[in-house]
Structure formats: C-alpha cells, structure tokens
Design an enzyme around this catalytic site. Structure first.
Site, short mmCIF file in Angstrom:
data_model
loop_
_atom_site.label_atom_id
_atom_site.label_comp_id
_atom_site.label_asym_id
_atom_site.label_seq_id
_atom_site.Cartn_x
_atom_site.Cartn_y
_atom_site.Cartn_z
N CYS A 182 0.78 -1.25 0.01
CA CYS A 182 0.11 -0.06 0.04
C CYS A 182 0.72 1.22 -0.15
O CYS A 182 0.41 2.24 -0.74
CB CYS A 182 -0.88 0.21 1.19
SG CYS A 182 -2.08 -1.17 1.38
N CYS A 319 -5.08 -9.74 -15.14
CA CYS A 319 -6.04 -9.89 -14.56
C CYS A 319 -6.40 -8.67 -14.15
O CYS A 319 -5.82 -7.41 -14.59
CB CYS A 319 -6.12 -10.94 -13.32
SG CYS A 319 -4.75 -10.31 -11.97
#
Length: 358
Positions: A182, A319
C-alpha cells in the site's frame, strides 16, 4: 459479563449464547495493526473475543491516518501497539489484551503463534505471509488471510481443518519488488476497512462454526464496481507436510513465477507475433472493461479450457490487479512446463492508468 452487552448477537438463533461462549473462551492473534488489522481488532474486541493478541512494531505516521482509523493526529510518532491497546481497552475492558512489540520473524513466529487459536494475517508483504503460513502448518492453526491491491481486496482462510494452505494458492513467492504494498501502490482508505471486516467475520466463523468458512476459496472484492467473486483452489497435500521454518523468507524464488511489466509486454508485442494475451478475469469483468487483444478465459475455467491456448507461443496472463494472473501462470506451467508463461504486473488497473496518462 454483562449479558446485555452482546444481546444483539445472542438473540440470533444461528449464533446464540453457545457461540458467544465460544468467543469468550477463544484467543485470536492479529499480525499487524494497520489498515487491515484495525477493523479486525475493533470488531473482534467489540464482539467479545476472550483474548486478543497483537503483533506490531511500527509507529504511527501521518500517511496511516487515512485508513488506520483507530489512530489520531495526536498519536503520530507513538508506537502503534501502545495506542491500539489503549483504545481497545477503553472499548471493551473485558478482553484480555496481549501486545507483542515486535515484527514477526522466523526466530519468534512459532513461540508467539503457539498460544492462540486463530491467526489473522493483516500484513502487507509476501515474506511475512509465507512465514505465517508455514508456522500455522507446523502448529496446525487456521489463519485468516487478507490482502489489498489498489481497489481490490482478497480474503481466504488457510489451513482450516486440514484444508488448503497459502502455498496451495501461491506455491512460492513472486519477486518481492514486483507487487508493491500500500505504501508504494496506494489504497483507497475505505477498502482496508471492508476487507478487514470480512476477515473478522471469517475469524468468528472459524471459532463458532456457524457456517462455511472460506477454506479452499479466495474471495475477491472489487471496490470500483462493488462486485464479489469466488475462486476455488485445491489442497496440495505436500504443502501440509512441514516440520520447520525456513531460515529466511526475504529471498524470492524467481525461477517459478515470471512477471513482466506492461511496458515490456508492449515492446515484445510490437516485435513478434508469437504471443497470446489471456485475460483471466470473470466474464462480467471482461465485458465491462474488455482488452481488445486478449482472449477471456476466467481463472476458474482455465484448467478445463487450457487446451484453447497455443503452447508454442509465449503466454501472457493478465487480471484486474496482477494476482490471479500469478495463479494462471502456475496452472499453465503445470500443463505446459516447456511453454514460456508470464504474469503482467499491475493488471488491468495499471494498464488503464498508463493509457490515460499517455
């Protein structure tokens, strides 16, 4: 115990006082008191878990505040563990709170995890996830997994009653630098709260057995279109045979998973016709945001439809965020060990952002 405190739970016929008593007698260890760990801790603490352990060695930074909602501006610079313990104690004085002021390592993992019934992985890096997995296999403890990838969240339960482990989904780590955490990749503040809350629910289900847990299933949440998708995966029995931890979890195995950047893929594509781009998102995801040059084979169907691929060409899997495509590479290499297979880093999220920036 004040019986009125938990009456909204015990009045549920599927839950009842029996499940409440199981919570009270149970112990849960949460590894990481960050974006994922905070909602897990707050909800389990509020719901009446008997013992909560926290592994955390970091300090509060201003960049944490947008998603780690237990911390305030006045806490910047303080130890996360100190602040979290204080807040949780004020939330529920009946919980036994145990702080482990450290980071999890091969030297302390087995000792720390041994005292808890359920382990919750609220970390943000691959080495620690593999360490938690291997320690849980050795100690025969279930662990609840959560991960964040941009606007996407992943949740599963590993090593539950002899079920698949984390290595059944991802046999070995991808290159650590290839999938940012993150701090590097960014995360919308509310996404960790959603994923962490779902982890807390799975921990409760592990303890109370009120319904089916996510064992052998990876739940994928997409915050952009508010969709949920479940991917099933199988137990590989050899992954449950382990007697000791590895000496180090920091060195990636680059021989198994090959990843390429989007820029590198475009260069390869422009130089040669000997490639296939396979989008392993669901049909719904692909329809909403199709990739013009890709064929769509959902990951859940890949093993059945893998005959549609051309193993004489290089295979490039993509993806939404770059996680399912790693599993696709593993499936392709099992079927076509001599075929060149790659996962495209960052997935469609990064693909689209690069298009918008050019």
């Amino acid at each position: 115990m004040n019986t009125n405190r938990y009456i909204r739970q015990t009045s549920l016929k599927e839950f009842g006082q029996k499940s409440q008593d199981l919570l009270l007698k149970s112990s849960v260890l949460v590894v990481g008191a960050g974006g994922l760990g905070i909602p897990v801790l707050q909800y389990l603490n509020a719901m009446g878990i008997g013992t909560l352990g926290i592994v955390e060695g970091d300090k509060v930074e201003i960049t944490n505040l947008q998603r780690q909602v237990i911390y305030c501006e006045k806490d910047i610079g303080k130890a996360k563990l100190e602040v979290a313990l204080e807040q949780l104690k004020s939330q529920n004085s009946g919980t036994t709170l145990i702080g482990h002021d450290t980071f999890l390592t091969p030297d302390n993992a087995l000792t720390i995890l041994a005292d808890y019934d359920v382990i919750v992985d609220a970390t943000d890096n691959f080495p620690t996830r593999y360490l938690i997995n291997d320690a849980c296999v050795i100690l025969d403890k279930p662990f609840v997994y959560g991960a964040l990838h941009g606007f996407e969240g992943h949740i599963s339960v590993f090593n539950y009653k002899g079920g698949p482990s984390y290595r059944c989904l991802f046999p070995v780590p991808p290159e650590d630098s290839s999938i940012p955490n993150c701090n590097d990749n960014g995360v919308l503040g509310v996404i960790p709260g959603i994923v962490g809350t779902l982890q807390a629910l799975e921990a409760v289900k592990c303890i109370t057995a009120i319904d089916e847990v996510l064992s052998g299933k990876l739940l994928i949440y997409n915050g952009l279109n508010q969709s949920f998708y479940k991917l099933g995966f199988q137990l590989e029995p050899q992954n449950l045979v382990r007697s000791s931890l590895e000496s180090s979890y920091e060195i990636p195995n680059c021989d198994f998973i090959s990843e390429v950047s989007i820029e590198a893929f475009h260069k390869i594509k422009n130089k040669s016709n000997s490639w296939q781009l396979i989008d392993v998102r669901t049909k719904e995801e692909f329809t909403l945001d199709p990739l013009k040059e890709a064929i769509n084979i959902p990951l859940s169907d890949l093993e059945i439809q893998i005959h549609k691929l051309k193993p004489q060409q290089s295979l490039y899997f993509i993806c939404q965020s770059g996680i399912r495509s790693l599993k696709a590479v593993s499936i392709a290499r099992n079927q076509y060990p001599d075929c060149e297979s790659h996962s495209i880093m960052g997935g469609v999220n990064l693909w689209n952002s690069l298009i918008k920036s050019t």
